[in-house]
Design a protein around this motif. Structure first.
Motif, mmCIF file in Angstrom:
data_model
loop_
_atom_site.group_PDB
_atom_site.id
_atom_site.type_symbol
_atom_site.label_atom_id
_atom_site.label_comp_id
_atom_site.label_asym_id
_atom_site.label_seq_id
_atom_site.Cartn_x
_atom_site.Cartn_y
_atom_site.Cartn_z
ATOM 1 N N ASN A 1 -11.928 8.000 -4.973
ATOM 2 C CA ASN A 1 -11.883 6.564 -5.242
ATOM 3 C C ASN A 1 -10.641 5.962 -4.590
ATOM 4 O OD1 ASN A 1 -11.895 3.969 -6.200
ATOM 5 N ND2 ASN A 1 -12.175 4.527 -8.347
ATOM 6 N N LEU A 2 -10.836 5.401 -3.391
ATOM 7 C CA LEU A 2 -9.741 4.783 -2.639
ATOM 8 C C LEU A 2 -10.005 3.300 -2.368
ATOM 9 C CD1 LEU A 2 -9.184 7.643 -0.017
ATOM 10 C CD2 LEU A 2 -7.847 7.213 -2.087
ATOM 11 N N GLY A 3 -11.004 2.760 -3.071
ATOM 12 C CA GLY A 3 -11.345 1.358 -2.846
ATOM 13 C C GLY A 3 -12.142 1.180 -1.575
ATOM 14 N N LEU A 4 -11.959 0.052 -0.919
ATOM 15 C CA LEU A 4 -12.673 -0.244 0.320
ATOM 16 C C LEU A 4 -11.960 0.452 1.480
ATOM 17 C CD1 LEU A 4 -15.122 -1.878 1.314
ATOM 18 C CD2 LEU A 4 -13.550 -3.769 1.812
ATOM 19 N N VAL A 5 -12.687 1.366 2.141
ATOM 20 C CA VAL A 5 -12.081 2.208 3.182
ATOM 21 C C VAL A 5 -12.832 2.033 4.492
ATOM 22 C CG1 VAL A 5 -11.498 4.570 3.865
ATOM 23 C CG2 VAL A 5 -11.337 3.886 1.462
ATOM 24 N N PHE A 6 -12.076 1.899 5.594
ATOM 25 C CA PHE A 6 -12.654 1.831 6.939
ATOM 26 C C PHE A 6 -12.801 3.254 7.462
ATOM 27 C CE2 PHE A 6 -12.229 1.378 11.602
ATOM 28 C CZ PHE A 6 -13.312 0.535 11.834
ATOM 29 N N MET A 7 -14.024 3.676 7.756
ATOM 30 C CA MET A 7 -14.289 5.047 8.195
ATOM 31 C C MET A 7 -14.900 5.067 9.586
ATOM 32 S SD MET A 7 -15.728 6.972 4.790
ATOM 33 C CE MET A 7 -14.723 7.117 3.321
ATOM 34 N N LYS A 8 -14.611 6.161 10.289
ATOM 35 C CA LYS A 8 -15.154 6.348 11.629
ATOM 36 C C LYS A 8 -15.751 7.740 11.720
ATOM 37 C CE LYS A 8 -13.854 6.190 16.531
ATOM 38 N NZ LYS A 8 -12.759 5.922 17.490
ATOM 39 N N ASP A 9 -17.009 7.817 12.139
ATOM 40 C CA ASP A 9 -17.668 9.110 12.315
ATOM 41 C C ASP A 9 -17.072 9.800 13.541
ATOM 42 O OD1 ASP A 9 -19.647 11.106 13.269
ATOM 43 O OD2 ASP A 9 -20.856 10.335 11.617
ATOM 44 N N ALA A 10 -16.550 11.022 13.345
ATOM 45 C CA ALA A 10 -15.876 11.749 14.430
ATOM 46 C C ALA A 10 -16.823 12.112 15.566
ATOM 47 C CB ALA A 10 -15.221 13.017 13.884
ATOM 48 N N GLU A 11 -18.127 12.163 15.276
ATOM 49 C CA GLU A 11 -19.084 12.570 16.305
ATOM 50 C C GLU A 11 -19.823 11.383 16.925
ATOM 51 O OE1 GLU A 11 -21.480 15.908 15.342
ATOM 52 O OE2 GLU A 11 -19.778 17.148 14.769
ATOM 53 N N ASN B 1 -18.297 3.028 13.369
ATOM 54 C CA ASN B 1 -17.335 2.538 12.385
ATOM 55 C C ASN B 1 -18.079 1.866 11.227
ATOM 56 O OD1 ASN B 1 -15.157 3.291 14.053
ATOM 57 N ND2 ASN B 1 -15.346 1.374 15.200
ATOM 58 N N VAL B 2 -17.575 2.072 10.009
ATOM 59 C CA VAL B 2 -18.226 1.471 8.850
ATOM 60 C C VAL B 2 -17.215 1.305 7.716
ATOM 61 C CG1 VAL B 2 -18.958 3.730 7.937
ATOM 62 C CG2 VAL B 2 -20.224 1.657 7.286
ATOM 63 N N TRP B 3 -17.397 0.219 6.949
ATOM 64 C CA TRP B 3 -16.598 0.011 5.738
ATOM 65 C C TRP B 3 -17.354 0.623 4.564
ATOM 66 C CZ3 TRP B 3 -11.713 -1.661 5.449
ATOM 67 C CH2 TRP B 3 -11.182 -2.346 6.551
ATOM 68 N N VAL B 4 -16.662 1.418 3.753
ATOM 69 C CA VAL B 4 -17.292 2.071 2.596
ATOM 70 C C VAL B 4 -16.507 1.735 1.335
ATOM 71 C CG1 VAL B 4 -17.962 4.269 1.546
ATOM 72 C CG2 VAL B 4 -18.127 3.979 4.029
ATOM 73 N N ASP B 5 -17.233 1.269 0.309
ATOM 74 C CA ASP B 5 -16.597 0.972 -0.980
ATOM 75 C C ASP B 5 -16.627 2.245 -1.823
ATOM 76 O OD1 ASP B 5 -15.581 0.005 -3.306
ATOM 77 O OD2 ASP B 5 -17.148 -1.495 -3.660
ATOM 78 N N THR B 6 -15.542 3.014 -1.786
ATOM 79 C CA THR B 6 -15.493 4.294 -2.498
ATOM 80 C C THR B 6 -15.302 4.120 -4.008
ATOM 81 O OG1 THR B 6 -13.099 4.493 -2.129
ATOM 82 C CG2 THR B 6 -14.566 5.481 -0.482
#
Length: 287
Positions: free
Chosen positions: A215-225, A229-234
């Motif tokens: 649970n880190l809140g709203l996180v910007f993630m990037k798929d390494a492969e 890019n996507v924002w995820v609400d953890t």
């Protein structure tokens, strides 16, 4: 830096040699017994010998019964199929997946050469990145470790089809293959063909954060492969649950595919003690 690379190689060499000598030497030999029996010599027949072992040509020539003596063909070829795609260069804490994979491969390699087996390697992503032909000796093992630690792959995604299609063409004699990856990809026809002729074990290495989102809140993630890019609400429980369920589903699909092909496997996290996982795999093979 070259000096840093040499230090890492030396550190892994010391640990892997120690484990192969003190922990795995006997188990490795019991778990991987060689390709079968090869003819050694003939000797005079003794009471209790099987009739089918009689060498009739020699017996007729010497006018007394002789039997063929066979011994285990101990020397083997070990192939390390190592995933070097973009996703292995990740760690939420502790070592990168790529570093744990290298340590596991090194331990297997040193166990193999201590039993006078040949070791080769294929580094792969969505293509074959590097092929190292099987050879014996410590120097050859160290070369494999250096290549794995220093390799900067050109491919980001993962494909199991191309490396096994490649190895089907270059390795003709039966070998034992350790297929080491962090992915839950599709098991294609090329792996199925390879597993019919060769002995295959799979080692799956993951990071704990890949299975459960913290649970880190709203996180910007990037798929390494895929590089997507996507924002995820953890903090959203539904999102976290769906993510965990999806990961578990893909894991089960992959493991079921391996089981159908008769491939032994172990699955571990980078925070786990991989020596215990290898001992478990070797013990299973011995049975």
């Amino acid at each position: 830096m070259k000096s840093d690379l040499l230090k890492k190689v030396h550190k892994i060499e010391i640990r892997a040699k120690g484990l192969s000598r003190d922990v795995f030497s006997g188990q490795y030999r019991s778990a991987f017994k060689g390709r079968g029996m090869s003819f050694s010599e003939v000797r005079e027949y003794a009471y209790g010998d099987e009739v089918r072992s009689i060498d009739w040509n020699v017996s007729v020539r010497l006018n007394k019964p002789f039997v063929k003596v066979f011994e285990e063909e101990r020397e083997m070829t070990i192939m390390l199929m190592v995933d070097v795609s973009g996703s292995v260069f990740f760690a939420s804490k502790g070592e990168l997946k790529s570093e744990v994979i290298t340590e596991i491969a090194a331990t297997i390699a040193f166990s193999a050469i201590s039993n006078n087996d040949k070791v080769g390697a294929i580094l792969f992503s969505d293509k074959v990145e590097k092929f190292i032909p099987p050879k014996k000796g410590t120097a050859h093992c160290l070369r494999i470790i250096r290549e794995m630690l220093s390799w900067e792959g050109k491919g980001e995604a993962t494909s199991f089809h191309k490396p096994f299609e490649y190895i089907n063409n270059v390795i003709k004699k039966r070998c034992t293959c350790f297929f080491i990856t962090d992915g839950f990809g599709q098991v294609g026809k090329s792996l199925s063909i390879f597993a019919r002729k060769h002995d295959v074990c799979s080692i799956i290495v993951n990071d704990i954060m890949e299975n459960t989102l913290p649970n880190l809140g709203l996180v910007f993630m990037k798929d390494a492969e895929s590089k997507q890019n996507v924002w995820v609400d953890t903090s959203d429980k539904k999102t976290v649950r769906r993510y965990s369920e999806y990961r578990e589903m893909k894991k089960q699909e992959f493991e079921n595919s391996l089981r159908k092909l008769g491939i032994d496997y172990i699955s571990l996290l980078t925070t786990d003690d991989y020596t215990k996982a290898l001992i478990k795999l070797f013990a299973r093979r011995e049975k």
